[in-house]
Design an enzyme around this catalytic site. Structure first.
Site, PDB file in Angstrom:
ATOM      1  N   HIS A   1       0.843  -1.071  -0.168  1.00  6.80           N
ATOM      2  CA  HIS A   1      -0.076  -0.048  -0.120  1.00  6.80           C
ATOM      3  C   HIS A   1       1.040   1.204   0.033  1.00  6.80           C
ATOM      4  O   HIS A   1       1.726   1.567   0.861  1.00  6.80           O
ATOM      5  CB  HIS A   1      -1.052   0.157   1.215  1.00  6.80           C
ATOM      6  CG  HIS A   1      -1.888   1.213   1.164  1.00  6.80           C
ATOM      7  ND1 HIS A   1      -3.083   1.100   0.677  1.00  6.80           N
ATOM      8  CD2 HIS A   1      -1.566   2.380   1.630  1.00  6.80           C
ATOM      9  CE1 HIS A   1      -3.709   2.365   1.031  1.00  6.80           C
ATOM     10  NE2 HIS A   1      -2.985   3.081   1.362  1.00  6.80           N
ATOM     11  N   CYS A   2       0.874   2.106  -1.006  1.00  4.47           N
ATOM     12  CA  CYS A   2       1.650   3.356  -1.158  1.00  4.47           C
ATOM     13  C   CYS A   2       0.821   4.450  -0.798  1.00  4.47           C
ATOM     14  O   CYS A   2      -0.002   4.894  -1.165  1.00  4.47           O
ATOM     15  CB  CYS A   2       2.190   3.446  -2.672  1.00  4.47           C
ATOM     16  SG  CYS A   2       3.219   4.778  -2.764  1.00  4.47           S
ATOM     17  N   VAL A   3       1.527   5.128   0.357  1.00 10.70           N
ATOM     18  CA  VAL A   3       0.904   6.183   0.828  1.00 10.70           C
ATOM     19  C   VAL A   3       0.953   7.578   0.031  1.00 10.70           C
ATOM     20  O   VAL A   3       0.328   8.485   0.004  1.00 10.70           O
ATOM     21  CB  VAL A   3       1.653   6.597   2.257  1.00 10.70           C
ATOM     22  CG1 VAL A   3       1.315   5.479   3.234  1.00 10.70           C
ATOM     23  CG2 VAL A   3       2.972   6.846   1.993  1.00 10.70           C
TER      24      VAL A   3
END
Length: 408
Positions: A261-263
């Site tokens: 999950h890429c912020v």
């Protein structure tokens, strides 16, 4: 609702003019502060939720709520950069503190398992503001040609286009309907090795997905292809996950070939958007390095970009040069961070391993560290450099062109 009215989080009709009225949480907090009493547990969170709910702007169909995480980058970034341009020591302190603050906020949100638009807004606003400073402070000096500005602009547009594609569906698995619960409720929450019974279960799951309109990515395979392939049961989504799929605790969904999950894009990176994610990172690196080079050639003439970045006499002789030099250092810090992310991604692709699989291998002590620990090779899907990259470039293609690991 008029333009200044809204329905608050308690379902009551409210008005912007009453933003400071009837705030029981804030009143109680002030009373306790005046009487030197400690706040009860969760009081600060309730006060923050109330303030966030009342932070709105007028709109045609009612006041629109403003996401609080969008405000700090828009306000603080220009202020910090302008203050850093006043003196060399101020620039050193601010440019050293900014990464620390960003990492601290990332740790805070990651621990609370919260989604936030702070990092996405920080990235997009940084791009826009750096481009604005470049056009306003660097181009008027006359050392940048029109064609170079066009190339830089095209790189920025291509990066935004790739980012837009990366923001789309990463490959979410369909959530079973409430009245059509899967027949695998009794499956244990651990991986099951494929066998003759497993073949029947997988083909049944594939047929049920085909009925639900999710037949893409699933097809019938031979027993040789299915041997050794895992399937597991997601207790949160209530479905059988294909191999390499994972559940994202921030998005609350299972994603095919979940990487992480890429912020920075506020979304997962999975089977459907992994290529666009790599493309966006690559365009960002090329555009950023090109913009840094053009700026340093303008304000530190006669020096190579690397030397000018470390030693640029006269950079603080006037405010315009100081602001440009400060923005160059800010871009260099961000570019170094994104370059590290891109390097890890390229190495993982070369060994056909995802970030999620690498973390699980470290936890279970089933992988081996390579290249000084930059990559964790699980050995499960590694088929050689060319085959691994061919597999990555074929992600999202039609089922006959995809490998067994991602189809099942």
């Amino acid at each position: 609702l008029c333009c200044c009215e809204y329905v608050d989080r308690r379902g009551r009709r409210n008005h912007l003019a009453a933003c400071c009225c009837d705030c029981e949480e804030l009143d109680d907090g002030c009373d306790r502060w005046l009487t030197c009493k400690s706040l009860p547990p969760g009081a600060l969170e309730r006060i923050a939720d109330t303030i966030a709910d009342r932070l709105r702007v007028p709109w045609f169909s009612g006041a629109v709520k403003i996401n609080v995480s969008l405000v700090p980058p828009l306000v603080l970034l220009p202020v910090f950069l302008h203050v850093a341009a006043l003196h060399f020591l101020l620039g050193l302190i601010i440019l050293t503190s900014l990464p620390v603050v960003v990492l601290w906020y990332y740790y805070l949100t990651h621990r609370r398992k919260e989604r936030t638009l702070f990092f996405l807004s920080l990235g997009l606003f940084s791009l826009g503001y750096m481009y604005y400073v470049f056009l306003r402070e660097v181009v008027p000096r006359g050392h940048v040609e029109y064609s170079q500005v066009v190339v830089l602009t095209c790189g920025l547009i291509l990066m935004l286009a790739a980012l837009s594609r990366a923001k789309k569906d990463p490959g979410y698995l369909p959530i079973p309907a409430g009245n059509e619960k899967p027949s695998h409720q009794g499956l244990p929450n651990k991986s099951v090795r494929g066998s003759s019974s497993g073949l029947h279960g997988i083909s049944g799951a594939a047929s049920s997905r085909a009925v639900n309109g999710e037949a893409k990515g699933y097809c019938r395979m031979s027993a040789e292809q299915l041997e050794g392939v895992k399937k597991d049961w997601c207790t949160k989504c209530q479905l059988v996950r294909p191999a390499r799929a994972g559940h994202c605790r921030l998005c609350g969904r299972c994603v095919r070939r979940l990487d992480h999950h890429c912020v920075w894009i506020n979304s997962c990176v999975g089977e459907q958007n992994h290529q666009a994610f790599i493309l966006a990172l690559s365009f960002f690196m090329l555009t950023s390095v090109y913009g840094i080079t053009l700026t340093l050639h303008t304000i530190c003439r006669g020096r190579t970009p690397f030397v000018a970045l470390l030693y640029c006499p006269g950079a603080y002789s006037d405010y315009s040069s100081a602001l440009s030099f400060t923005c160059v250092w800010y871009c260099a810090i961000v570019t170094a961070g994104m370059g590290y992310i891109l390097l890890i991604q390229l190495l993982n692709i070369s060994y056909n391993v995802t970030e999620r699989e690498a973390r699980l291998a470290l936890r279970d002590n089933t992988g081996r560290r390579l290249l000084g620990g930059l990559v964790i090779d699980t050995g499960q899907y590694n088929r050689g450099l060319l085959c691994n990259w061919g597999h990555f470039l074929s992600l999202g293609a039609s089922p006959p062109q995809r490998s067994a690991e991602d189809i099942v």
